[in-house]
Structures are given as structure tokens and as C-alpha cells.
Design a protein around this motif. Structure first.
Motif, PDB file in Angstrom:
ATOM      1  N   LYS A  16       0.844  -1.190   0.000  1.00  0.00           N
ATOM      2  CA  LYS A  16       0.000   0.000   0.000  1.00  0.00           C
ATOM      3  C   LYS A  16       0.875   1.235   0.000  1.00  0.00           C
ATOM      4  O   LYS A  16       1.965   1.229   0.553  1.00  0.00           O
TER       5      LYS A  16
ATOM      6  N   LYS B 130       1.311   4.745   1.507  1.00  0.00           N
ATOM      7  CA  LYS B 130       0.842   5.489   2.674  1.00  0.00           C
ATOM      8  C   LYS B 130       1.861   6.560   3.031  1.00  0.00           C
ATOM      9  O   LYS B 130       2.943   6.611   2.476  1.00  0.00           O
TER      10      LYS B 130
ATOM     11  N   HIS C 172       4.807  10.291   0.789  1.00  0.00           N
ATOM     12  CA  HIS C 172       4.013   9.105   0.553  1.00  0.00           C
ATOM     13  C   HIS C 172       4.910   8.079  -0.132  1.00  0.00           C
ATOM     14  O   HIS C 172       5.466   8.358  -1.191  1.00  0.00           O
TER      15      HIS C 172
END
Length: 72
Positions: free
Chosen positions: A43, A45, A61
């Protein structure tokens, strides 16, 4: 009779680097169902310790990947 819990805790570790080029060591803990998702989680994040090359400051990110589980 109680059902067996299918969700397992997984640790998502950051792939981001700090200004010195070292790993940040930042991680998130989340749950996943191994019956539905057989591959490892990835993912994107926010990592507050990762070096952001465009701004020159900390916080970016980055991709987080599932690593070995230390939790049960």
C-alpha cells in the motif's frame, strides 16, 4: 460455538529512506484475511520520517510492504 477468527495482523514496513539513505523503520499494523488475499499486501501510505526529494523535508508518501509478522 464461537467461530475461529480469520483476520490476521500484518506489519506494513516503509520502503522510504531518510536523508542519510537509511531505512526509516516506520510501520503500520493492519489486518488482512488470508483466505481472500493470498499475496502480500502493498500500500502507498504516508511516512513522516521519509525524505521528500521535491521539498527537501521529511514526510512523503511511499510504498509500504508486508513483512514478517511479530504479532499474534
Amino acid at each position: 460455538m464461537a467461530k475461529k477468527k480469520t483476520q490476521t495482523l500484518v506489519r506494513l514496513e516503509s520502503t522510504g529512506k531518510n536523508a542519510k539513505g537509511e531505512s526509516t523503520g516506520y510501520f503500520y499494523v493492519t489486518e488482512r484475511n488470508p483466505r481472500n488475499t493470498t499475496e502480500k499486501l502493498k500500500k502507498k501510505k504516508f511516512d513522516p520520517r521519509a525524505f521528500n526529494a521535491t521539498t527537501g523535508k521529511a514526510g512523503a508518501h511511499v510504498e509500504f510492504e508486508e513483512k514478517r509478522n511479530k504479532f499474534k
